[in-house]
Design an enzyme around this catalytic site. Structure first.
Site, short mmCIF file in Angstrom:
data_model
loop_
_atom_site.label_atom_id
_atom_site.label_comp_id
_atom_site.label_asym_id
_atom_site.label_seq_id
_atom_site.Cartn_x
_atom_site.Cartn_y
_atom_site.Cartn_z
N ILE A 61 0.99 -1.19 0.15
CA ILE A 61 -0.01 -0.06 0.01
C ILE A 61 1.03 1.27 0.12
O ILE A 61 2.02 0.98 0.92
CB ILE A 61 -0.97 0.04 1.33
CG1 ILE A 61 -2.15 1.18 1.19
CG2 ILE A 61 -0.02 -0.30 2.57
CD1 ILE A 61 -2.88 0.97 2.28
N SER A 62 0.79 2.25 -0.96
CA SER A 62 1.66 3.28 -1.02
C SER A 62 1.52 4.12 0.14
O SER A 62 0.81 4.11 1.08
CB SER A 62 1.05 4.12 -2.22
OG SER A 62 0.98 3.44 -3.34
N GLN A 63 2.71 5.02 0.31
CA GLN A 63 2.84 5.96 1.44
C GLN A 63 1.84 7.09 1.11
O GLN A 63 1.41 7.53 0.15
CB GLN A 63 4.12 6.59 1.29
CG GLN A 63 4.53 7.64 1.98
CD GLN A 63 5.58 8.65 1.42
OE1 GLN A 63 6.27 8.44 0.42
NE2 GLN A 63 6.20 9.57 2.33
#
Ligand code: SAH
Length: 211
Positions: A61-63
């Site tokens: 999951i992206s930052q």
């Protein structure tokens, strides 16, 4: 409200508004979406750190900062039809669902897609349609799109996605080789059809897997 509400507000205040994410609709949606529900239970305590986290199957999951920044670059007003490539955890999808009219999301891994769709349904998001397949192809049957967001990196901008971008539309994606020399790119199609390409800043995404 939930047990993580205070942490979530702090994440948005410090990690997003405190940097250069300004779009008030993006910031408000990020204050509300429960990121902890999109990460595996063992990662929950880290859900509001401004960092990418593993979601299984070698994916992340992206930052949160990156999610906010990329979404802001799409300049959504609420009326758009949006194509998302890389459903993953569904967190970015949930954000798009709140900021645009209709979301079309493509993922290649069934186990991630199923988990994401169950969670989006549980959160009451009904304006999303999902497909299992290769994001390089986009979604020709539903094109054109006002905005396209890709959250895994192809080595080149996929031509099909450019074709599926409506006049006035925005395409935001990381481009480049694995781990190095990736750059965030925004392509805009003028109402007259002409394309402009901006290379914005270095990024590090998982690869958009070629089928
Ligand atoms: N936006 C996601 C990020 C997921 S990571 C989130 O917020 O959680 C990137 C995702 O792209 C992974 O789920 C991966 O399986 C998917 N992906 C990689 N290559 C793909 C391809 N060719 N077509 C569709 N999805 C792909």
């Amino acid at each position: 409200m939930d047990e993580f509400a205070a942490e979530r507000l702090r994440m948005v205040a410090e990690g997003l508004a405190g940097r250069d994410v300004r779009d008030p609709r993006v910031l408000q949606a990020l204050r509300e979406i429960p990121r902890h529900r999109f990460v595996p239970p063992e990662q929950r305590v880290h859900a509001y750190a401004d960092t990418p986290l593993p979601i299984g199957a070698g994916q992340t999951i992206s930052q949160p900062y990156m999610v906010g920044k990329m979404t802001e670059l799409l300049a959504l007003t609420g009326a758009e039809r949006v194509l998302e490539i890389g459903t993953g955890s569904g967190y970015q999808t949930a954000l798009l669902c709140r900021l645009a009219a209709r979301i079309y999301t493509v993922e290649r891994l069934p186990e991630l897609q199923q988990r994401a769709l169950a969670l989006l349904a549980a959160l009451g998001q009904t304006n999303v349609t999902a497909r299992l397949g290769d994001g390089h192809q986009g979604w020709p049957e539903e094109a054109p799109f006002d905005a396209i967001l890709v959250t895994a990196a192809p080595t080149e901008v996929p031509p099909a996605l450019v074709t599926q971008l409506a006049p006035g539309g925005r395409l935001v994606l990381p481009v480049g080789e694995r781990w190095s020399r990736q750059v965030l790119v925004r392509l805009r199609r003028a109402p007259t059809g002409e394309l402009t390409r901006e290379e914005l800043f270095p990024v590090s995404f998982v690869p958009l897997v070629a089928s």
